[in-house]
Every structure is written in structure tokens, then in C-alpha cells.
Design an enzyme around this catalytic site. Structure first.
Site, PDB file in Angstrom:
ATOM      1  N   CYS A  62       1.251  -1.032   0.057  1.00  0.00           N
ATOM      2  CA  CYS A  62      -0.025   0.187  -0.045  1.00  0.00           C
ATOM      3  C   CYS A  62       0.780   1.155   0.200  1.00  0.00           C
ATOM      4  O   CYS A  62       1.710   1.420   0.817  1.00  0.00           O
ATOM      5  CB  CYS A  62      -0.902   0.225   1.393  1.00  0.00           C
ATOM      6  SG  CYS A  62      -2.317   1.485   1.630  1.00  0.00           S
ATOM      7  N   CYS A  66       0.615   5.076   7.405  1.00  0.00           N
ATOM      8  CA  CYS A  66      -0.029   4.656   8.012  1.00  0.00           C
ATOM      9  C   CYS A  66       1.223   3.827   9.267  1.00  0.00           C
ATOM     10  O   CYS A  66       1.536   2.767   8.833  1.00  0.00           O
ATOM     11  CB  CYS A  66      -1.593   3.405   8.708  1.00  0.00           C
ATOM     12  SG  CYS A  66      -2.639   4.387   6.829  1.00  0.00           S
ATOM     13  N   CYS A  69       0.537   0.159  10.251  1.00  0.00           N
ATOM     14  CA  CYS A  69      -0.002  -0.896   9.539  1.00  0.00           C
ATOM     15  C   CYS A  69       0.973  -1.539   8.252  1.00  0.00           C
ATOM     16  O   CYS A  69       1.992  -1.342   8.282  1.00  0.00           O
ATOM     17  CB  CYS A  69      -1.075  -0.343   7.871  1.00  0.00           C
ATOM     18  SG  CYS A  69      -1.955  -1.603   7.478  1.00  0.00           S
ATOM     19  N   CYS A 106     -16.773  -8.639   4.888  1.00  0.00           N
ATOM     20  CA  CYS A 106     -15.920  -7.494   5.057  1.00  0.00           C
ATOM     21  C   CYS A 106     -14.612  -8.030   4.182  1.00  0.00           C
ATOM     22  O   CYS A 106     -14.262  -8.581   4.694  1.00  0.00           O
ATOM     23  CB  CYS A 106     -15.712  -7.025   6.791  1.00  0.00           C
ATOM     24  SG  CYS A 106     -15.271  -5.559   6.136  1.00  0.00           S
ATOM     25  N   CYS A 137     -20.142  -5.352   3.079  1.00  0.00           N
ATOM     26  CA  CYS A 137     -19.730  -4.408   3.676  1.00  0.00           C
ATOM     27  C   CYS A 137     -17.645  -4.555   2.965  1.00  0.00           C
ATOM     28  O   CYS A 137     -16.932  -5.577   2.991  1.00  0.00           O
ATOM     29  CB  CYS A 137     -18.144  -4.441   5.046  1.00  0.00           C
ATOM     30  SG  CYS A 137     -17.576  -3.076   5.865  1.00  0.00           S
ATOM     31  N   CYS A 197     -19.657   2.037   8.569  1.00  0.00           N
ATOM     32  CA  CYS A 197     -18.407   2.100   9.799  1.00  0.00           C
ATOM     33  C   CYS A 197     -16.749   2.687   9.949  1.00  0.00           C
ATOM     34  O   CYS A 197     -16.392   2.461   8.959  1.00  0.00           O
ATOM     35  CB  CYS A 197     -18.105   0.458   9.519  1.00  0.00           C
ATOM     36  SG  CYS A 197     -16.987  -0.754  10.310  1.00  0.00           S
ATOM     37  N   ARG A 269     -17.848  -2.376  18.057  1.00  0.00           N
ATOM     38  CA  ARG A 269     -17.020  -3.508  17.632  1.00  0.00           C
ATOM     39  C   ARG A 269     -16.091  -3.412  18.176  1.00  0.00           C
ATOM     40  O   ARG A 269     -15.228  -2.413  17.955  1.00  0.00           O
ATOM     41  CB  ARG A 269     -17.451  -3.302  15.610  1.00  0.00           C
ATOM     42  CG  ARG A 269     -16.344  -4.265  15.244  1.00  0.00           C
ATOM     43  CD  ARG A 269     -16.022  -4.890  14.046  1.00  0.00           C
ATOM     44  NE  ARG A 269     -17.367  -3.949  13.399  1.00  0.00           N
ATOM     45  CZ  ARG A 269     -18.215  -5.405  12.958  1.00  0.00           C
ATOM     46  NH1 ARG A 269     -17.539  -6.423  12.788  1.00  0.00           N
ATOM     47  NH2 ARG A 269     -19.545  -4.435  12.239  1.00  0.00           N
TER      48      ARG A 269
HETATM   49  N1  SAM Z   1      -6.478   0.698   3.197  1.00  0.00           N
HETATM   50  C1  SAM Z   1      -7.645   1.342   3.581  1.00  0.00           C
HETATM   51  C2  SAM Z   1      -8.029   2.100   4.520  1.00  0.00           C
HETATM   52  O1  SAM Z   1      -7.093   2.217   5.270  1.00  0.00           O
HETATM   53  O2  SAM Z   1      -9.279   2.392   4.789  1.00  0.00           O
HETATM   54  C3  SAM Z   1      -8.805  -0.389   4.043  1.00  0.00           C
HETATM   55  C4  SAM Z   1      -7.560  -1.024   5.105  1.00  0.00           C
HETATM   56  S1  SAM Z   1      -6.737  -1.206   6.621  1.00  0.00           S
HETATM   57  C5  SAM Z   1      -6.499  -2.091   7.217  1.00  0.00           C
HETATM   58  C6  SAM Z   1      -8.491  -0.729   7.448  1.00  0.00           C
HETATM   59  C7  SAM Z   1      -7.807   0.348   9.225  1.00  0.00           C
HETATM   60  O3  SAM Z   1      -7.923  -1.222   9.247  1.00  0.00           O
HETATM   61  C8  SAM Z   1      -6.875   1.037   9.637  1.00  0.00           C
HETATM   62  O4  SAM Z   1      -7.491   2.101   9.461  1.00  0.00           O
HETATM   63  C9  SAM Z   1      -7.386   0.886  11.025  1.00  0.00           C
HETATM   64  O5  SAM Z   1      -8.120   1.325  11.676  1.00  0.00           O
HETATM   65  C10 SAM Z   1      -7.044  -0.642  10.793  1.00  0.00           C
HETATM   66  N2  SAM Z   1      -5.443  -1.677  11.209  1.00  0.00           N
HETATM   67  C11 SAM Z   1      -4.303  -1.606  10.585  1.00  0.00           C
HETATM   68  N3  SAM Z   1      -3.402  -1.866  11.535  1.00  0.00           N
HETATM   69  C12 SAM Z   1      -3.620  -2.338  12.689  1.00  0.00           C
HETATM   70  C13 SAM Z   1      -3.124  -2.697  13.217  1.00  0.00           C
HETATM   71  N4  SAM Z   1      -1.948  -2.679  13.629  1.00  0.00           N
HETATM   72  N5  SAM Z   1      -4.122  -3.098  15.153  1.00  0.00           N
HETATM   73  C14 SAM Z   1      -5.036  -2.568  14.797  1.00  0.00           C
HETATM   74  N6  SAM Z   1      -5.248  -1.739  13.786  1.00  0.00           N
HETATM   75  C15 SAM Z   1      -5.345  -2.034  12.239  1.00  0.00           C
HETATM   76  C1  DTB Z   2     -11.131  -1.838  11.159  1.00  0.00           C
HETATM   77  O1  DTB Z   2     -11.887  -1.239  11.813  1.00  0.00           O
HETATM   78  N1  DTB Z   2     -10.763  -3.350  11.675  1.00  0.00           N
HETATM   79  C2  DTB Z   2     -10.459  -4.234  11.074  1.00  0.00           C
HETATM   80  C3  DTB Z   2     -11.362  -3.494   9.900  1.00  0.00           C
HETATM   81  N2  DTB Z   2     -11.379  -2.190   9.921  1.00  0.00           N
HETATM   82  C4  DTB Z   2     -10.911  -3.723   8.605  1.00  0.00           C
HETATM   83  C5  DTB Z   2      -8.631  -4.617  10.440  1.00  0.00           C
HETATM   84  C6  DTB Z   2      -7.895  -4.837  11.479  1.00  0.00           C
HETATM   85  C7  DTB Z   2      -6.269  -5.142  11.145  1.00  0.00           C
HETATM   86  C8  DTB Z   2      -5.131  -5.087  12.085  1.00  0.00           C
HETATM   87  C9  DTB Z   2      -4.456  -5.944  11.738  1.00  0.00           C
HETATM   88  C10 DTB Z   2      -4.176  -6.576   9.935  1.00  0.00           C
HETATM   89  O2  DTB Z   2      -4.816  -7.792  10.230  1.00  0.00           O
HETATM   90  O3  DTB Z   2      -3.636  -5.974   9.092  1.00  0.00           O
HETATM   91 FE1  SF4 Z   3      -2.871   0.609   3.637  1.00  0.00          FE
HETATM   92 FE2  SF4 Z   3      -2.816   0.055   5.808  1.00  0.00          FE
HETATM   93 FE3  SF4 Z   3      -3.128   2.640   5.559  1.00  0.00          FE
HETATM   94 FE4  SF4 Z   3      -4.938   1.469   5.098  1.00  0.00          FE
HETATM   95  S1  SF4 Z   3      -4.606   1.186   7.466  1.00  0.00           S
HETATM   96  S2  SF4 Z   3      -4.321   3.052   3.440  1.00  0.00           S
HETATM   97  S3  SF4 Z   3      -3.621  -0.753   4.145  1.00  0.00           S
HETATM   98  S4  SF4 Z   3      -1.345   1.401   5.042  1.00  0.00           S
END
Ligand code: SAM
Ligand code: DTB
Ligand code: SF4
Length: 334
Positions: A62, A66, A69, A106, A137, A197, A269
Site C-alpha cells: 500500500c 499509516c 499498518c 467484510c 461490507c 462503519c 465493535r
Molecule cells: N486501506 C484501507 C484504509 O486504510 O481505509 C482499508 C484497510 S485498513 C487495513 C483498515 C483499518 O484497519 C485501518 O483504518 C486501521 O484502523 C485498522 N488497522 C490496520 N492495521 C492495524 C493494526 N496493526 N492494529 C489495529 N488496527 C489496524
Molecule cells: C477495522 O476497523 N479493523 C479491521 C477492519 N476495520 C478492516 C482491520 C484490522 C486490521 C488489523 C491488522 C491486520 O490484520 O492487518
Molecule cells: Fe494502506 Fe494500511 Fe493505511 Fe489502509 S491502513 S491505507 S492498507 S497502509
């Protein structure tokens, strides 16, 4: 001023001030839990939890940075980038999720934003999952108005897009998109009549006022999100937050309780982070007003508790899985 004299917590408000949110956080724990539980019972069946299963349909690589992530191309995690999953595999996964009891499926993509060239493939996934009798979703990054309209037409029920943290702390976590970008996406989703959501992550090294600021930003949106995911940071090796100090679990429970108090009719949630929570801590979050979880052995790239373990926990607590979205609610969010 609250309009509901009998129970002021029942009032749906969009005018929260930071000091008011902080004073909820500062309540003695027993008082906070009692108020959250009372309000929860006034709006929902406290013994019913909604479950959604997640599937990563496009993993890693990506462009966004973030800090939490593992899917960001800016960090060195063990996640390997994959192309968009074929429709048949998505439907196989959705079928399994339905068999194990999920009511919502989702699909998440590690994208900065949805590109028009991928729109029809995503629309086909949404329609296919819907035809299996599941709620749909997706979480695909930023979304434009015409894309939201097309996804609604395809049968999309919910779009997940998190504010993640307070506006003040946001710049310490993400530099490649703004808070306003996120608010704009939520506007497009709401305008297309798709359920919103939106929630955030705690345990990222934020201050208590940032946790209050996140909940204030969510509750002061033009409408409360129908679903509010509260994620506890999953500390993933290779991300800048891998060594983050763990949040006090009682502060996590307080965050759930305050979310319940501020958004009385929203589903709250209990999201990422359950893998490292005790059963007792999870039970406490249900008492605080959480009434939905991610269910299934994987979140997007990290582990989630086994379904057998969750089923046993639900049985021990006398919790039933919500069969149909309207059944557990006495009213819907506004
Ligand atoms: N890329 C899209 C976005 O950022 O909107 C969708 C997927 S992204 C992984 C969805 C959400 O997962 C993020 O906004 C974040 O709140 C959550 N998330 C990602 N990595 C995480 C982590 N290590 N621990 C907790 N929540 C996480
Ligand atoms: C949200 O708030 N939490 C979920 C979902 N929306 C998409 C994602 C959590 C991701 C946790 C890190 C991972 O598994 O990569
Ligand atoms: Fe990309 Fe992860 Fe950020 Fe979603 S949360 S925009 S997957 S870097």
C-alpha cells in the site's frame, strides 16, 4: 441541553465538547460501567452480538504510510503484496464464513483509494456475496461519490473507513492523506445511503485527550456511524509501532464504555487486538456496551481468536450471535 429528562444519556448529540468527553472518561469505573450498561440495555439486547468475517482481497504494497499498518509499502513487515483476489475465491471464503455463523462479510483492500478500473470487479464481489444471503461490507481506502453510488447499486450495505485517531494526533501516525480526506470519503458513503462503519485505533502512544478527541470526532459527524470499530493496536514487527507500550486494558474498556455513551444506538465493535485479550477482558467490553466483533481466524493479515474459542466464550457468557441485523437492535443509529 439534553432533551430526554428521564435518561439524558439517551439523547443523540452531535455537539460534544472535549471537556464533556473527558469527564465521562474520568468517572469512577463502576459509575461509567453502570451508565454505559444502562444505556446499552435501553437500546439493544445485551445478550446478542453481531459478527462479521474479514477477508483481505488485496494484500500489502500500500502506498500510504499509516504507522500501525503491516500492509504499508513504507514499512518492512513480513506481509507479501498480492494482486486483487479472483471473484470465485472471494465467494468460496464468503460461503465458509456464512457456514461458520457470520452475518456480514467484510472485504478489505490495501489501497490508498478505489480506482475506477477496479470498480466493476469490486461491484461483482459485492453482488456475489449479497446473493449468498450475507450483509456486505468493503474497506478500500478513499472513495468518490460516483463509486459509492455504484457500490450501493451492487448491494453494498456498509463501508468501513476509520478516522483512526484525534485530528491532533493524526499527523503523528499518517502523512500521506489528511483527516479531511477521510471525512470527505465518509460524506460520499453517507450520501449514497450506505451504512457508515467508522472508528479508530487506541494504544498507538496517543494521550488520553486523543482518545476522547477520536470519539468526539466520530460522535460529532453529521450522523453517528452505524458501526464503530474500536481497534486495539496490533503491534506488528517491521512497523514503526512494533515496540509501542501496551495500553492499560481498563483504559481500553473505558473507551468502549464512552463510545457507547456518546453513540447510544450505534453498534460498537470490539475489533483488532482480541487475540491478546483475556476472555475476562473481552467479557468486560461486552458489559461496557460492545456488541459486535470480527469473527474468524484472521483479521486482514494478523491473527484473530479461533472461531471455536469465540463460540465457547459466547456460550460461557450466554451470548447469542445476531442472525439478522435488525433483531438485536431496538432502534437504529442517527
Ligand atoms: N486501506 C484501507 C484504509 O486504510 O481505509 C482499508 C484497510 S485498513 C487495513 C483498515 C483499518 O484497519 C485501518 O483504518 C486501521 O484502523 C485498522 N488497522 C490496520 N492495521 C492495524 C493494526 N496493526 N492494529 C489495529 N488496527 C489496524
Ligand atoms: C477495522 O476497523 N479493523 C479491521 C477492519 N476495520 C478492516 C482491520 C484490522 C486490521 C488489523 C491488522 C491486520 O490484520 O492487518
Ligand atoms: Fe494502506 Fe494500511 Fe493505511 Fe489502509 S491502513 S491505507 S492498507 S497502509
Amino acid at each position: 441541553m439534553p432533551k430526554n429528562i428521564a435518561n439524558p444519556d439517551q439523547t443523540i448529540r452531535h455537539d460534544w465538547q472535549l471537556e464533556q468527553v473527558e469527564s465521562l472518561y474520568a468517572l469512577p469505573f463502576a459509575d461509567l460501567m453502570f451508565r454505559a450498561q444502562t444505556l446499552h440495555r435501553a437500546n439493544f439486547d445485551p445478550n446478542v452480538v453481531q459478527v462479521s468475517t474479514l477477508l483481505s482481497i488485496k494484500t500489502g504494497g500500500c502506498a500510504e504510510d499509516c504507522g500501525y499498518c503491516p500492509q504499508s509499502a513504507h514499512h518492512e513487515s513480513a506481509v507479501k503484496a498480492t494482486p486483487l483476489m479472483p471473484l470465485e475465491r472471494v465467494l468460496e471464503n464468503a460461503t465458509k464464513a456464512k457456514e461458520s455463523g457470520a452475518s456480514r462479510f467484510c472485504m478489505g483492500a490495501a489501497w490508498r483509494n478505489l480506482k475506477d478500473r477496479d470498480l466493476e470487479r469490486i461491484a461483482a464481489m459485492v453482488s456475489g456475496v449479497k446473493d449468498l444471503g450475507l450483509e456486505t461490507c468493503v474497506t478500500l481506502g478513499m472513495l468518490e461519490g460516483h463509486q459509492a453510488t455504484r457500490l450501493k447499486e451492487a448491494g453494498l450495505d456498509y463501508y468501513n473507513h476509520n478516522l483512526d485517531t484525534s485530528p491532533e494526533f493524526y499527523g503523528d501516525v499518517i502523512s500521506t492523506r489528511t483527516y479531511q480526506d477521510r471525512l470527505d470519503t465518509l460524506d460520499h458513503v453517507r450520501d449514497a445511503n450506505i451504512n457508515v462503519c467508522s472508528g479508530g485505533i487506541v494504544g498507538m502512544g496517543e494521550n488520553p485527550e486523543d482518545r476522547a478527541g477520536l470519539l468526539m470526532a466520530l460522535a460529532n459527524l453529521p450522523a453517528h456511524p452505524q458501526s464503530v470499530p474500536i481497534n486495539l493496536l496490533v503491534q506488528v514487527e517491521g512497523t514503526p509501532m512494533a515496540e509501542m507500550e501496551t495500553l492499560d486494558p481498563l483504559d481500553f474498556v473505558r473507551t468502549i464504555a464512552v463510545a457507547r455513551l456518546m453513540m447510544p444506538k450505534s453498534m460498537v465493535r470490539l475489533s483488532a487486538g482480541r487475540e491478546h485479550m483475556s476472555d475476562e477482558l473481552q467479557a468486560m467490553t461486552f458489559l461496557a456496551g460492545a456488541n459486535s466483533i470480527f469473527y474468524g481466524e484472521k483479521l486482514l493479515t494478523t491473527d484473530n481468536p479461533d472461531t471455536a474459542h469465540d463460540q465457547k466464550l459466547f456460550a460461557r457468557l450466554g451470548i447469542n450471535i445476531l442472525q439478522d441485523s435488525d433483531a438485536g437492535e431496538h432502534a437504529s443509529a442517527a
